[in-house]
Design an enzyme around this catalytic site. Structure first.
Site, short mmCIF file in Angstrom:
data_model
loop_
_atom_site.label_atom_id
_atom_site.label_comp_id
_atom_site.label_asym_id
_atom_site.label_seq_id
_atom_site.Cartn_x
_atom_site.Cartn_y
_atom_site.Cartn_z
N HIS A 219 -23.69 5.69 17.40
CA HIS A 219 -22.29 5.85 17.76
C HIS A 219 -22.18 6.47 19.14
O HIS A 219 -23.16 6.94 19.71
CB HIS A 219 -21.58 6.75 16.74
CG HIS A 219 -22.07 8.16 16.76
ND1 HIS A 219 -23.30 8.53 16.23
CD2 HIS A 219 -21.53 9.31 17.26
CE1 HIS A 219 -23.48 9.82 16.40
NE2 HIS A 219 -22.43 10.33 17.03
N ASP A 221 -19.47 9.39 21.16
CA ASP A 221 -18.53 10.45 20.79
C ASP A 221 -17.16 10.20 21.42
O ASP A 221 -17.07 9.81 22.59
CB ASP A 221 -19.05 11.81 21.25
CG ASP A 221 -20.26 12.25 20.45
OD1 ASP A 221 -20.56 11.62 19.41
OD2 ASP A 221 -20.92 13.23 20.87
N HIS A 275 -25.97 7.07 20.54
CA HIS A 275 -27.01 7.95 20.04
C HIS A 275 -26.94 7.98 18.52
O HIS A 275 -25.94 7.57 17.93
CB HIS A 275 -26.89 9.37 20.62
CG HIS A 275 -25.54 9.98 20.48
ND1 HIS A 275 -24.44 9.62 21.25
CD2 HIS A 275 -25.08 10.95 19.63
CE1 HIS A 275 -23.39 10.34 20.91
NE2 HIS A 275 -23.75 11.14 19.92
N ARG A 285 -32.78 19.08 8.47
CA ARG A 285 -32.48 19.37 9.87
C ARG A 285 -31.06 19.91 9.97
O ARG A 285 -30.16 19.45 9.26
CB ARG A 285 -32.61 18.10 10.72
CG ARG A 285 -32.19 18.25 12.19
CD ARG A 285 -32.36 16.92 12.92
NE ARG A 285 -32.02 17.03 14.34
CZ ARG A 285 -30.82 16.78 14.85
NH1 ARG A 285 -29.82 16.41 14.06
NH2 ARG A 285 -30.60 16.91 16.15
#
Length: 342
Positions: A219, A221, A275, A285
Site C-alpha cells: 500500500h 500511505d 511498501h 513484531r
C-alpha cells in the site's frame, strides 16, 4: 449466593487468562488459508539500508545544514523513504511507549476487541491470501487521544507525550521538504496541527502457517509523511526501481516515508512508494506509526503548472480510498485524481 457469584467471577477471570491474545486468524480465514500454496512469494528479497539523515547537522554550520536538507529532499525524490537519527525523541519515551504497547497487545483478544472504534485486525474484505494482513492494530485519532480515550492511564499518558514529540518532528521535516521545493511552510503549520493526525500501534503475530504471508499488504500511505518506530525483527519492504527490497532495521533511527498527499502537493517531486510488511514465522513484531495529516477540509493542490493532479480535499481522498477498498479489495489512490490530458 455470594460464594456462587465469587466462583463465577473467578472462573471468568481464569478463562480470560487462558484466552489467546492472538486474533482468530485461522478460524476466520480458514478457506483462504486452505489455499496457502497460492500465497504470494515474498521471500528472497534483497536487503537495503535506507538513506540516513543525521538531524544534528541542522545545528552545525550553514554548509552542513544545507547538505542535510538536500539529502533529505533527494531521498524523498529517489526513495520516498529515509531514516533519521538524533531526532529529538528521547530513548526513555520510545522504550516506555513500546513497553506499554506490548502490555496492551498481550491482553486477551476479547478485551482488545471491546475497543470497537480503534481496534482492527486481519482484512475483513480479503478474498484471497494476497489481500490478507496477518496483523492487529489500534488506530487512534490524536484528537481522541487528547480527550477521553479509555486506555490505561499509563498508556494514554505516554501516547500523548509521544504524539506531541513526533508532531514537532513531523512539522520540522515537512517544513524542510517544503523549503527545498521553494515553497513556504505556513500551509503545514495551519493545516496539520497535532489533533488532525493519527497514531497506529501495530502488532504482527508470528505466522508459522506460511513463510510467505503479509503482515500488511502492499500500500501507500494517505498522508503527508509517516514517522515509524519499529523493533529489530524486520519485515518492512518497499519498492525501489520496480523491485522489492527489505529494509534493514536500525535501533537508533526512526523511519520516515512520503505519503500520497505530499506527492500530490509536490506535483510528483516527492514519491509515495508502495511498501508492505512480511510476517515472521517465529517472532512477533511491533511498530508504531504516526500519520501526519491535515484537517478533512484541507485542499490539496500543488500550485505548480502544469499540475499532475486535480485539486481535492483530504476527506474526498479518504472517501475514494474507502470506496475502492470496499469494491476492489485494494486501494487505488492518486491515479484516481490525475488530470486528464487531451
Amino acid at each position: 449466593m455470594v460464594a456462587s457469584e465469587n466462583d463465577s467471577k473467578h472462573a471468568n477471570q481464569a478463562m480470560r487468562m487462558h484466552e489467546s491474545a492472538d486474533p482468530p486468524f485461522e478460524t476466520t480465514y480458514k478457506r483462504l488459508l486452505e489455499k496457502v500454496m497460492a500465497a504470494p512469494e515474498v521471500s528472497g528479497v534483497a536487503e537495503c539500508e535506507l538513506p540516513m539523515i543525521d538531524l544534528n547537522e541542522l545545528k552545525m554550520g550553514e554548509l552542513s545544514k544545507r547538505e542535510c536538507k538536500k539529502k533529505m529532499a533527494q531521498a524523498s525524490q529517489e526513495w520516498g523513504f529515509f531514516q533519521v537519527v538524533n531526532h529529538g525523541i528521547c530513548k526513555d519515551v520510545l522504550e516506555k511507549m513500546r513497553e506499554e504497547q506490548v502490555k496492551l497487545f498481550a491482553k486477551p483478544f476479547s478485551d482488545k476487541a471491546a475497543y470497537k472504534g480503534s481496534y482492527r485486525w486481519g482484512t475483513p474484505s480479503a478474498t484471497c491470501l494476497a489481500q490478507l494482513s496477518w496483523s492487529e492494530a489500534f488506530h487512534v485519532s490524536v484528537s481522541d487521544l487528547l480527550s477521553s480515550l479509555n486506555f490505561h492511564p499509563n498508556l494514554s499518558s505516554i501516547m500523548r507525550q509521544y504524539a506531541r514529540m513526533v508532531s514537532e518532528l513531523s512539522q520540522k521535516l515537512v517544513e524542510i521538504l517544503a523549503s527545498e521545493l521553494g515553497q513556504k511552510s505556513d500551509f503545514f503549520k495551519e493545516k496539520c496541527v497535532e489533533s488532525t493526525c493519527y497514531l497506529r500501534l501495530n502488532r504482527y503475530p508470528a505466522c508459522p502457517i506460511s513463510p510467505d504471508m503479509f503482515g500488511i499488504m502492499a500500500h501507500t500511505d494517505s498522508d503527508f509523511i509517516t514517522v515509524l518506530h519499529q523493533d529489530q525483527i524486520g519485515g518492512l519492504q518497499l519498492v525501489k526501481d520496480g523491485s522489492w527490497f527489505a529494509v534493514k532495521p536500525n535501533p537508533q533511527a526512526l523511519v520516515i516515508n512520503i505519503g500520497d498527499l505530499f506527492q500530490a502537493w509536490s506535483n510528483n517531486v516527492y514519491k509515495s512508494v508502495e511498501h508492505r510488511v512480511v510476517a515472521n514465522p517465529v517472532y512477533e513484531r511491533f511498530s508504531t506509526a504516526y500519520f501526519f495529516c491535515p484537517s478533512y477540509d484541507t485542499v490539496i493542490a500543488s500550485g505548480v503548472e502544469p499540475c499532475v493532479y486535480k485539486s481535492f480535499t483530504f476527506v474526498e481522498y479518504r472517501k475514494q480510498v474507502q470506496q475502492d477498498v470496499k469494491f476492489f479489495g485494494h486501494k487505488i489512490g492518486l491515479p484516481r485524481f490525475l488530470l486528464q490530458t487531451h
